[in-house]
Design an enzyme around this catalytic site. Structure first.
Site, short mmCIF file in Angstrom:
data_model
loop_
_atom_site.label_atom_id
_atom_site.label_comp_id
_atom_site.label_asym_id
_atom_site.label_seq_id
_atom_site.Cartn_x
_atom_site.Cartn_y
_atom_site.Cartn_z
N ASN A 250 -10.64 -5.71 -5.01
CA ASN A 250 -10.90 -6.81 -4.07
C ASN A 250 -12.39 -7.20 -3.65
O ASN A 250 -12.72 -6.36 -2.53
CB ASN A 250 -9.89 -7.05 -3.02
N LYS B 44 5.17 5.43 2.13
CA LYS B 44 4.91 3.93 2.43
C LYS B 44 4.76 3.51 3.74
O LYS B 44 5.36 4.18 4.41
CB LYS B 44 6.14 3.23 1.79
N HIS C 40 -3.22 3.59 -2.77
CA HIS C 40 -3.51 2.22 -2.93
C HIS C 40 -3.62 1.82 -1.28
O HIS C 40 -2.67 1.79 -0.71
CB HIS C 40 -2.37 1.59 -3.77
N HIS D 199 -4.82 -6.32 -11.91
CA HIS D 199 -4.84 -5.27 -10.86
C HIS D 199 -3.24 -4.71 -10.58
O HIS D 199 -3.41 -3.77 -9.71
CB HIS D 199 -5.59 -5.61 -9.64
N HIS E 74 0.67 -1.17 0.14
CA HIS E 74 0.12 0.13 0.03
C HIS E 74 0.78 1.29 0.13
O HIS E 74 1.91 1.33 0.41
CB HIS E 74 -0.95 -0.02 1.23
N PHE E 75 0.44 2.20 -0.84
CA PHE E 75 1.09 3.55 -0.74
C PHE E 75 0.39 4.78 -1.12
O PHE E 75 -0.90 4.76 -1.60
CB PHE E 75 2.28 3.36 -1.64
N ALA F 5 1.12 -5.54 -10.40
CA ALA F 5 2.30 -6.72 -10.53
C ALA F 5 2.32 -7.77 -9.41
O ALA F 5 1.93 -7.36 -8.15
CB ALA F 5 3.53 -5.96 -10.24
N GLY F 6 2.73 -8.94 -9.53
CA GLY F 6 2.76 -9.98 -8.61
C GLY F 6 4.16 -10.06 -8.11
O GLY F 6 5.00 -9.72 -8.72
#
EC number: 6.5.1.-
Length: 479
Positions: free
Chosen positions: A330, A478, A240, A402, A209-210, A404-405
């Site tokens: 989600n 962050k 996010h 949604h 999250h950021f 990058a993994g």
DNA sequence: ATGTAC
């Protein structure tokens, strides 16, 4: 733990470029369909077992879908999309939404370009660093006065925040669902979930999250970008985050309740993490009511963080920030879609997948009707983020990727680089960093993630969306 | 993601 991996890795065939099919075999009820490049798919082969497992859920229609950023998740893969037919005993599964209910992205565009911001960037980042609560545990921009106000947040989401003076009516037009999901039922939210949520309203949390200050680096579609309010060189703010401890606790509580209920209803699933109940049964309704409450909490969360960012930009630069869009990745939603030529009421689970309505969709506000729904794809810290739009005929119930993994575990990432060293590197690359913990920063190093640009290219190649703009960070806050 | 386990 995890899936019962009795079967060998799922077999798939390439149906068309960026589209792979896993043929149905017992006990699957439908095929699996994975949208990806060959390279992305190769990295994700282990997760195909989860695509197969989801295909066994009662009432599932179409296929068990996965987006190009598919990776291993709780029960469902992250990047999974599955819809069940409500009138045909279709189920809802908390694992199909994930622990961070209504995690999503909000993008704001400033009436300022990067050259105008440059002299004030340090002051803006210092201001944001002071007012944006972040990191694990409690802390939030709102001191919620008590249980009654928390209930209003759960019922009203961004709309309630705006009613309290934190934003304007235009913001709500630019939020999915007008800023509040209908059907929130705070009675289905446990005391423990409320306790955890009370002190976290208006906070980022941790992990990926950021809040970023970004600039529009590239525009791929001028007309659509203009409709969204974006132009080359423009300064933006991307947020996010999700529903913090409240959503997490709701997921835990309802997985447990459904796990117990499944035996009574005679539902069997190949993985306990796929605990589920029919949408119209008490446990299904209870979860959806609590999930909507968490969704609204998540939207209020982003609304309040956006207001905090607006105050800082106004104070330090005089600039105003207008909302481009706010969308969750989600969530399970009741939507109507054609199934075998007939419109059906479906429960569409999107977990690490973003709704992408095409141009002309009736749920879009007038000013976005011709452009389509803005789809916001957060990138890895220090790299690009993307803005996409929905396309006509979009597959998987109008869904796309949604983000990058991960390719490295948190532990691996922290071993690969120290937080101080990473911050120095980012700063020398022109990205200002305000983090809550060195360890947390190191865990999010860009090398720990796939390149989101590949994910976006595969999503476009698969016909799920179209690229509109690419954004690059100027500063990152962050957890 | 998450008071990184009940």
């Amino acid at each position: 733990m995890g899936a019962t991996a009795a079967a060998a890795a799922a077999e798939y065939t390439e149906e068309s470029p960026y589209r792979f099919r896993i043929a149905r075999r017992d006990p699957m009820r439908v095929d699996g369909v994975v949208f990806a490049s060959r390279e992305l798919l190769r990295d994700a082969e282990r997760s195909l077992q989860q695509v197969v497992n989801v295909a066994t859920l009662p009432g599932i229609v179409g296929a068990s879908y996965a987006m190009p950023d598919i990776h291993w998740g709780y029960g469902f893969p992250i990047g999974g999309v599955a819809a069940t037919d409500v009138e045909a005993g279709g189920v809802v599964s908390p694992g199909g939404v994930g622990f961070d209910i209504s995690c999503g992205v909000r993008l704001l565009a400033a009436d300022l370009d990067r050259r105008g911001l440059a002299p004030e960037l340090g002051a803006v980042m210092d201001g944001l660093g002071e007012v944006i609560p972040r990191g694990a545990g409690p802390g939030g921009v709102w001191q919620v006065r008590g249980p009654a106000e928390l209930e209003k947040i759960m019922a009203g989401g961004s709309r309630y925040a705006v009613e309290q003076g934190h934003g304007d009516e235009r913001d709500l037009r630019r939020c999915e669902d007008g800023g509040a999901v209908a059907g929130a039922d705070p009675e289905q939210v446990s005391g423990r979930a409320r306790e955890r949520g009370l002190g976290q309203v208006g906070s980022l949390g941790s992990g990926n999250h950021f809040l970023e200050v970004q600039q529009v680096a590239e525009v791929y579609d001028d007309a659509v970008a203009r409709a969204f309010g974006l132009a080359a060189g423009q300064v933006c703010v991307m947020i996010h985050c999700g529903s913090r401890g409240l959503g997490h606790q709701i997921c835990s509580d309802h997985v447990r309740a459904m796990d117990r209920a499944m035996a009574r209803y005679g539902i069997t699933v190949p993985d306990r993490q796929l605990a589920c109940a029919p949408v119209d049964f008490p446990e299904g309704r209870a979860y959806l009511g609590a999930m909507a409450a968490a969704a609204n909490y998540g939207r209020a969360n982003r609304q309040l963080l956006a207001e905090a960012a607006r105050r800082i930009f106004r104070r330090e630069t005089g600039a105003r920030l207008s909302l481009v869009y706010d969308v969750s990745h989600n969530l399970a939603k009741t939507e109507e879609h054609p199934v075998d030529g007939e419109r059906r009421r479906l429960c569409v689970h999107r977990k690490g997948a973003t709704r992408a309505f095409p141009p002309g969709h009736p749920e879009l506000p007038e000013e976005l009707r011709d452009a389509g729904q803005p789809v916001l794809i957060p990138g890895t810290m220090g790299t690009s983020s993307h803005v996409l739009t929905g396309v006509p005929g979009g597959a998987a119930f109008h869904s796309t990727c949604h983000g990058a993994g991960r390719v490295m575990s948190r532990h691996q990432a922290a071993r690969a680089i120290g937080g101080r060293e990473l911050r120095a590197r980012l700063e020398s690359d022109g990205v200002a960093v305000r983090s809550a913990s060195w360890r947390g920063l190191a865990e999010e190093t860009p090398e720990a993630y796939k390149d989101v640009t590949e994910v976006v290219a595969a999503s476009e190649g698969a016909g799920l969306c179209r690229r509109v703009a690419r954004l690059i960070p100027l500063g990152v806050v962050k957890g």
